[in-house]
Structures are given as structure tokens and as C-alpha cells.
Design an enzyme around this catalytic site. Structure first.
Site, mmCIF file in Angstrom:
data_model
loop_
_atom_site.group_PDB
_atom_site.id
_atom_site.type_symbol
_atom_site.label_atom_id
_atom_site.label_comp_id
_atom_site.label_asym_id
_atom_site.label_seq_id
_atom_site.Cartn_x
_atom_site.Cartn_y
_atom_site.Cartn_z
ATOM 1 N N ASP A 199 0.857 -1.205 0.000
ATOM 2 C CA ASP A 199 0.000 0.000 0.000
ATOM 3 C C ASP A 199 0.887 1.247 0.000
ATOM 4 O OD1 ASP A 199 -0.779 0.381 3.576
ATOM 5 O OD2 ASP A 199 0.984 -0.481 2.584
ATOM 6 N N ASP A 220 7.484 3.524 3.063
ATOM 7 C CA ASP A 220 8.356 2.383 3.343
ATOM 8 C C ASP A 220 8.086 1.228 2.384
ATOM 9 O OD1 ASP A 220 5.894 2.385 4.838
ATOM 10 O OD2 ASP A 220 6.587 0.561 5.812
ATOM 11 N N ASP A 221 6.872 1.185 1.845
ATOM 12 C CA ASP A 221 6.568 0.181 0.803
ATOM 13 C C ASP A 221 7.486 0.399 -0.403
ATOM 14 O OD1 ASP A 221 4.031 1.130 2.293
ATOM 15 O OD2 ASP A 221 3.417 -0.829 1.531
ATOM 16 N N ASN A 273 1.446 1.027 17.094
ATOM 17 C CA ASN A 273 1.755 2.384 16.610
ATOM 18 C C ASN A 273 0.492 3.189 16.330
ATOM 19 O OD1 ASN A 273 1.037 0.996 14.297
ATOM 20 N ND2 ASN A 273 2.862 1.530 13.106
ATOM 21 N N GLU A 332 -0.782 -2.536 15.655
ATOM 22 C CA GLU A 332 0.033 -2.001 14.549
ATOM 23 C C GLU A 332 -0.909 -1.732 13.383
ATOM 24 O OE1 GLU A 332 0.580 -3.983 11.631
ATOM 25 O OE2 GLU A 332 1.563 -2.246 10.739
ATOM 26 N N ASN A 366 -1.163 -2.197 9.986
ATOM 27 C CA ASN A 366 -1.598 -3.172 8.972
ATOM 28 C C ASN A 366 -2.630 -4.150 9.533
ATOM 29 O OD1 ASN A 366 0.002 -2.103 6.956
ATOM 30 N ND2 ASN A 366 1.701 -3.521 7.302
ATOM 31 N N HIS A 399 9.835 0.106 7.625
ATOM 32 C CA HIS A 399 9.128 -1.119 8.021
ATOM 33 C C HIS A 399 9.166 -2.219 6.947
ATOM 34 C CE1 HIS A 399 7.145 1.045 11.375
ATOM 35 N NE2 HIS A 399 6.842 1.998 10.517
ATOM 36 N N ASP A 400 8.575 -1.943 5.809
ATOM 37 C CA ASP A 400 8.229 -3.006 4.851
ATOM 38 C C ASP A 400 9.446 -3.662 4.218
ATOM 39 O OD1 ASP A 400 5.317 -1.144 3.668
ATOM 40 O OD2 ASP A 400 5.649 -2.365 5.469
HETATM 41 O O1 RIB Z 1 2.743 -0.022 10.766
HETATM 42 C C1 RIB Z 1 3.591 0.085 9.664
HETATM 43 C C2 RIB Z 1 2.921 -0.393 8.426
HETATM 44 O O2 RIB Z 1 1.785 0.422 8.156
HETATM 45 C C3 RIB Z 1 3.810 -0.265 7.169
HETATM 46 O O3 RIB Z 1 3.493 -1.279 6.265
HETATM 47 C C4 RIB Z 1 3.424 1.059 6.591
HETATM 48 O O4 RIB Z 1 3.628 1.116 5.171
HETATM 49 C C5 RIB Z 1 1.951 1.073 6.900
HETATM 50 O O5 RIB Z 1 1.299 0.335 5.900
HETATM 51 CA CA CA Z 2 2.855 -0.733 3.950
#
Ligand code: RIB
Ligand code: CA
Length: 325
Positions: free
Chosen positions: A9, A13-14, A157, A163, A165, A239-240
Site C-alpha cells: 500500500d 516504506d513500501d 503504533n 500495529e 496493517n 518497516h516493509d
Molecule cells: O505499521 C507500519 C505499516 O503500516 C507499514 O506497512 C506502513 O507502510 C503502513 O502500511
Molecule cells: Ca505498507
């Protein structure tokens, strides 16, 4: 080479996950599927195509689910901005979308390859993955492994417990963790606290020069403001990309086995991933009646070899920059 489908998505960070997947000689990127998460399906899909264009790559990109299975949609505009990838210049796509829906792309691709050869790497909400497993249950046995970015065995977060996702589609996450395929959970415990774009890493990327370097630094500049301001994270959390790094080099992380359950009902804890690291018999009242203990054994990521991770990012950006030249 490891064959993967990256479900994402984009999302700042993707984009770094796409960078590593596109550049690595260890990875055969069969396709990118998009899912509503950080922003709407229109925005994340447009962003995925733009990111591929910046990186000079062309792989199948299939548009996916417009929202979660059950709950009201939540997006992370406060983190990723109005486009879902604010900050860097996003060029118009240099190629068209794959005509298939992401769920059909995942099913057809897994069924077309030898059993045990395709890895699914969901780094947004797991809506597409859950729907694919429900529409074609045979993929559960056929998939090599599922390496997810999501969850946390310590703190969340988007809420203290959850979290993003998982929180954005907890029912889909329950389907993925309970399906029976091998799952590796790379959560915030690793990504938000060990995979940060430090000033040293940013200087190494800057030294590469060119538009890919500029794109990466512009993404980090944008999320530094939102991550630091809203999430108390000192530097942008990458992250990703940790999931793709773990495909490239499984030894880059350490894991521990745990029975992972997704909270679907808690007023303050919905979307929490509750991880039981003890043996199944040790917590007889976790996950159902004591006698009918099932066990969603999951490899939960604990530590990251950050030096190796940083090298992967620098090497990937250098490789794609040279390839574009
Ligand atoms: O919590 C971090 C995740 O949520 C990562 O994948 C960021 O891209 C968001 O999608
Ligand atoms: Ca992501």
C-alpha cells in the site's frame, strides 16, 4: 532465486520494499499487488506504478481490495500525506496495470508455479491475501511461506496495542495467521525500533546521487516529520523493506516461535497481535478451550542485522541507478 508477490500500500516504506525486491539478484519479483491501507486503492495503486517508474522497472502490478473485510476503512493520511506518498516527485506511470484483480493475480500466479515455490509478502493490510485464501483454499498448501509486515508483541503504533496493517483489517489478519501456511511476522518490535533511516544511512544513499537517491531521501524527509512528530520515532522507520530483506537473506533476522492470535473484540486492544512464546501446553486457556488447543505457530521476528540491512538498501539503490544510466 526466491519467487515473490509483494502485496503493498505505497506508502513511503513500501517503496523501499519495492526497491529491494526489484534490485536483488536473489529475488524473482513475479508481481506487485496493491491494497487500500496507507491511502485509498486509487492512490496506492497510482503510487506503486510511479515508484516502479522511478526505479526503471516493469513488473505486473495488479490493483486490489478497496477496503477491509468487515470494519470501517482506516487510512494513514496523517503519516503518508494526502497522496499516500507525499514528498518525492511521483512521475506518471510508464506502463499499464495488469488487468486482473490482485486477488485473482495472486491465485493464478501461485497455482501456475510449482508447489512450495512462491512466497507472499504482504506489507499493507492483509485483505487481498485473506480473500485469495478464501477464494482458492488450495493456495494455502501451495505457497512456500507468507512473510508479513505487521503486528507487534510489545507495543503498537496506531493504538498502544495495535500495529496499523493489522488494525486496518484485523479480520483479514486473523485469516492469514490461522490459515495453516508458514507465517513469519515481522512487526514493530523489529521495524520501528531497529530499522531506521539513520543519518549515516541517509548520507550513504545521498552519495549515490541521481533521481533514485533523491526519491529515497525525499521519502525519508517526509516521513521523518510525521514519524518523529506523531510517533516519537527519531528517524524514518523502514518497516516493509525488512520483509524483503528477510527473503533475500533469512539470516538477517532472528525469530522465535509463538502462537499468534489477533484480537477482534477488545475496546482498546482490537487489532493487537497477542503472541504466546511459551509451549502450547503452557497456556492452556489461550486460544480456545484447554482441551482443543490449536496453535497458530508463527516465526516472530526479534532482531535485525541493521548493518546488513543498510548495505542492502545502498546496494539496491546503486544497482537500479546504474541500470537506469
Ligand atoms: O505499521 C507500519 C505499516 O503500516 C507499514 O506497512 C506502513 O507502510 C503502513 O502500511
Ligand atoms: Ca505498507
Amino acid at each position: 532465486m526466491e519467487k515473490i508477490i509483494l502485496d503493498c500500500d505505497p506508502g513511503h516504506d513500501d517503496a523501499i520494499a519495492i526497491l529491494l525486491a526489484a534490485a536483488s539478484p536473489e529475488i524473482d519479483l513475479l508481481g506487485i499487488t496493491t491494497v487500500a491501507g496507507n491511502h485509498t486503492i486509487d492512490n496506492v495503486t497510482r503510487n506503486a506504478l510511479s515508484v516502479c517508474t522511478v526505479f526503471g522497472i516493469q513488473v505486473p502490478v495488479a490493483r486490489g481490495s478497496e477496503g477491509p473485510l468487515v470494519i470501517e476503512q482506516v487510512i494513514a493520511e496523517e503519516i503518508h500525506g494526502a497522496t499516500g506518498l507525499d514528498g518525492p516527485y511521483l512521475p506518471p506511470a510508464s506502463f499499464d496495470l495488469d488487468p486482473r484483480h490482485a486477488v485473482d493475480f495472486i491465485i493464478e500466479t501461485v497455482m501456475a508455479h510449482e508447489p512450495g515455490t512462491v512466497t507472499l509478502v504482504p506489507v499493507g493490510p492483509y485483505t487481498n491475501i485473506a480473500l485469495a485464501a478464501r477464494k482458492e483454499p488450495r493456495i494455502v498448501e501451495r505457497v512456500k511461506q507468507v512473510i508479513v509486515m505487521g503486528g507487534a508483541y510489545t507495543r503498537g503504533n496506531i493504538t498502544p496495542a495495535a500495529e496499523f496493517n493489522i488494525y486496518a483489517d484485523p479480520e483479514a489478519a486473523h485469516v492469514v495467521f490461522s490459515a495453516g501456511w508458514p507465517v513469519t511476522m515481522i512487526g514493530l518490535d523489529l521495524t520501528q525500533h531497529q530499522a531506521l533511516a539513520t543519518p549515516e544511512l541517509q548520507e550513504r544513499v545521498r552519495a549515490i546521487g541521481g533521481d533514485i537517491s533523491e526519491f529515497i531521501l525525499d521519502t525519508w524527509d517526509f516521513v521523518h516529520t510525521t514519524h518523529n512528530g506523531l510517533l516519537d520515532i527519531p528517524y524514518p522507520a523502514i518497516h516493509d523493506a525488512c520483509c524483503v530483506a528477510a527473503v533475500i537473506d533469512p539470516d538477517i533476522i532472528t525469530v522465535e516461535k509463538a502462537d499468534v492470535r489477533v484480537e477482534l473484540e477488545g475496546r482498546w486492544t482490537k487489532g493487537q497481535t497477542v503472541a504466546n512464546f511459551q509451549s502450547a501446553s503452557g497456556m492452556r486457556h489461550f486460544g480456545g478451550s484447554a482441551s482443543a488447543q490449536t496453535d497458530y505457530r508463527t516465526d516472530v521476528a526479534i532482531t535485525l542485522d541493521f548493518e546488513r540491512f543498510a548495505d542492502l538498501i545502498v546496494d539496491s539503490a546503486t544497482h537500479l541507478t546504474n541500470a537506469k544510466a
